[in-house]
Write a protein that holds these residues in place. Structure first.
Motif, PDB file in Angstrom:
ATOM      1  N   ALA A   2      49.631  42.642  61.998  1.00  0.00           N
ATOM      2  CA  ALA A   2      50.935  42.508  61.342  1.00  0.00           C
ATOM      3  C   ALA A   2      51.106  43.693  60.406  1.00  0.00           C
ATOM      4  N   ASN A   3      51.820  44.725  60.871  1.00  0.00           N
ATOM      5  CA  ASN A   3      51.800  46.014  60.168  1.00  0.00           C
ATOM      6  C   ASN A   3      52.237  46.053  58.714  1.00  0.00           C
ATOM      7  N   PRO A   4      53.433  45.514  58.357  1.00  0.00           N
ATOM      8  CA  PRO A   4      53.803  45.605  56.940  1.00  0.00           C
ATOM      9  C   PRO A   4      52.832  44.852  56.035  1.00  0.00           C
ATOM     10  N   LEU A   5      52.291  43.732  56.541  1.00  0.00           N
ATOM     11  CA  LEU A   5      51.409  42.951  55.691  1.00  0.00           C
ATOM     12  C   LEU A   5      50.024  43.561  55.571  1.00  0.00           C
ATOM     13  N   ARG A   6      49.669  44.419  56.510  1.00  0.00           N
ATOM     14  CA  ARG A   6      48.334  45.022  56.471  1.00  0.00           C
ATOM     15  C   ARG A   6      48.114  45.789  55.165  1.00  0.00           C
ATOM     16  N   ALA A   7      49.161  46.530  54.777  1.00  0.00           N
ATOM     17  CA  ALA A   7      49.053  47.310  53.530  1.00  0.00           C
ATOM     18  C   ALA A   7      48.840  46.392  52.338  1.00  0.00           C
ATOM     19  N   GLU A   8      49.554  45.254  52.330  1.00  0.00           N
ATOM     20  CA  GLU A   8      49.402  44.306  51.227  1.00  0.00           C
ATOM     21  C   GLU A   8      48.000  43.740  51.186  1.00  0.00           C
ATOM     22  N   VAL A   9      47.474  43.417  52.379  1.00  0.00           N
ATOM     23  CA  VAL A   9      46.137  42.834  52.427  1.00  0.00           C
ATOM     24  C   VAL A   9      45.108  43.834  51.925  1.00  0.00           C
ATOM     25  N   VAL A  10      45.264  45.086  52.374  1.00  0.00           N
ATOM     26  CA  VAL A  10      44.314  46.120  51.949  1.00  0.00           C
ATOM     27  C   VAL A  10      44.388  46.322  50.443  1.00  0.00           C
ATOM     28  N   GLN A  11      45.617  46.330  49.904  1.00  0.00           N
ATOM     29  CA  GLN A  11      45.756  46.516  48.456  1.00  0.00           C
ATOM     30  C   GLN A  11      45.136  45.344  47.691  1.00  0.00           C
ATOM     31  N   LEU A  12      45.315  44.126  48.234  1.00  0.00           N
ATOM     32  CA  LEU A  12      44.715  42.952  47.590  1.00  0.00           C
ATOM     33  C   LEU A  12      43.199  43.089  47.580  1.00  0.00           C
ATOM     34  N   TYR A  13      42.655  43.533  48.713  1.00  0.00           N
ATOM     35  CA  TYR A  13      41.204  43.703  48.818  1.00  0.00           C
ATOM     36  C   TYR A  13      40.707  44.708  47.792  1.00  0.00           C
ATOM     37  N   LYS A  14      41.440  45.843  47.698  1.00  0.00           N
ATOM     38  CA  LYS A  14      41.026  46.890  46.754  1.00  0.00           C
ATOM     39  C   LYS A  14      41.104  46.384  45.319  1.00  0.00           C
ATOM     40  N   THR A  15      42.186  45.628  45.018  1.00  0.00           N
ATOM     41  CA  THR A  15      42.340  45.096  43.652  1.00  0.00           C
ATOM     42  C   THR A  15      41.182  44.168  43.312  1.00  0.00           C
ATOM     43  N   LEU A  16      40.848  43.274  44.258  1.00  0.00           N
ATOM     44  CA  LEU A  16      39.764  42.320  44.005  1.00  0.00           C
ATOM     45  C   LEU A  16      38.431  43.043  43.868  1.00  0.00           C
ATOM     46  N   LEU A  17      38.229  44.065  44.699  1.00  0.00           N
ATOM     47  CA  LEU A  17      36.988  44.829  44.625  1.00  0.00           C
ATOM     48  C   LEU A  17      36.861  45.497  43.266  1.00  0.00           C
ATOM     49  N   PHE A  18      37.971  46.061  42.790  1.00  0.00           N
ATOM     50  CA  PHE A  18      37.992  46.730  41.494  1.00  0.00           C
ATOM     51  C   PHE A  18      37.682  45.745  40.367  1.00  0.00           C
ATOM     52  N   LEU A  19      38.316  44.565  40.438  1.00  0.00           N
ATOM     53  CA  LEU A  19      38.083  43.563  39.400  1.00  0.00           C
ATOM     54  C   LEU A  19      36.658  43.032  39.462  1.00  0.00           C
TER      55      LEU A  19
END
Lengths: 84, 254
Positions: A2-19
């Motif tokens: 699901a292309n538009p949502l892929r970016a959101e998922v990746v950003q969520l992953y990065k945010t959680l990793l950072f936190l």
């Protein structure tokens, strides 16, 4: 994918990793569980379901921020203020 | 309102780290230890950002004094919402000896240079626990001060500060320009999120030396020794009051 949502998922992953770097039980502990949680849902295709999982992830972000804040607040309160 | 706020932020050893004294007793171990922004400084930055969001101030300038690494701390302040940063370069022996007197001289000089209307600082740093920089800065500038602020409101050209003091809460009204030091309950600092950190990379951090500001950073203090606090002795339990009296007499207490 699901292309538009892929970016959101990746950003969520990065945010959680950072936190997760500041997680009390250790950054590695957090990262392993984060990867497991995302890997478990990697075959989900329904956009509605994906959005629901993303909002669950955002909820976890808020929980982490609250956890970190409370930890810091309680530590400082104990250190600097007289307990009645 | 065209007010400019100067916020001082200090890079300290992270509050959750267990501090170890160096084997030569000259200080604490700082190499390889996690550092972050002083928690009270985070509260100060948050307050400045909230004032800006309420459109009561126009620009927030984050200032930090120290070696190259303090730029991380300034970047965190920028990620929280400060507009630009000023890095006052102090390194080596000067940095080890840098204390509230030198920092307050630097802040006073910067306040004049940047034409600041408000300086917000943390009430104290968790590494030296001096609780002096805010007060000294106000004295050097001859500005009023609202220290231990747990609430800050702007009313006209005046600042209403609720201070947390031993007896309870004290409310004062002071004229701007002024110095405010932030206490624990002033606000809840926001977390610097990843997108904000990325955006903050575009904000400018100016480089200044204390000499440029006409400040002499030589310290009049010398640290002689740093020791760990004494270990707590285990308590002793006794069976009867007579035993207690005997033990106290043994210890020379009565």
């Amino acid at each position: 994918m699901a292309n538009p949502l892929r970016a959101e998922v990746v950003q969520l992953y990065k945010t959680l990793l950072f936190l997760g770097r500041e997680y009390p039980k250790g950054a590695d502990y957090f990262r392993d569980r984060l990867r497991a949680a995302f890997a478990k849902n990697k075959d989900v295709r329904d956009p509605e379901k994906i959005k629901e999982l993303i909002s669950r992830g955002e909820f976890v972000v808020k929980e982490l921020e609250a956890l970190y804040y409370l930890r810091k607040y309680r530590a400082l309160k104990k250190r600097y203020y007289e307990t009645e | 309102m065209s007010a400019r706020v100067l916020v001082g932020v200090k890079r300290v050893i992270d509050y959750a780290v267990k501090i170890r004294v160096r084997p030569d007793h000259t200080g604490v171990v700082t190499d390889g230890v996690k550092h972050s922004m002083n928690p009270f400084c985070e509260i100060a930055v948050e307050e400045a950002v909230r004032l800006k969001e309420k459109k009561l101030v126009k620009e927030i300038v984050a200032v930090s004094c120290g070696p190259q690494q303090v730029q991380e701390t300034i970047r965190t302040a920028l990620a929280m919402g400060a507009d630009r940063g000023i890095h006052v370069e102090v390194s080596g022996k000067d940095y080890d000896a840098l204390g509230p007197l030198q920092v307050s001289k630097i802040m006073a000089a910067l306040a004049k240079k940047e034409e600041a209307d408000l300086i917000i600082l943390g009430k104290q740093a968790i590494d030296d626990d001096c609780n002096q920089t805010g007060q000294m800065t106000a004295a050097l500038l001859d500005w009023p001060q609202g220290t231990f602020a747990s609430e800050l409101t702007l009313e006209g050209g005046m600042l209403k500060v609720v201070r947390e003091i031993d007896g309870g809460l004290e409310t004062i009204k002071i004229k701007m320009p002024a110095v405010v030091t932030a206490d624990l309950r002033l606000n809840t600092p926001r977390y610097a999120t990843l997108p904000n950190i990325m955006k903050a990379k575009k904000k400018k951090i100016a480089n200044v030396k204390p000499a440029d500001l006409g400040v002499d950073v030589t310290s009049r203090l010398e640290v002689l020794k740093v020791d760990e606090p004494p270990q707590r002795q285990a308590g002793v339990k006794v069976e009867t009051v007579e035993d207690l009296v005997v033990k106290l007499k043994e210890a020379g207490r009565i």
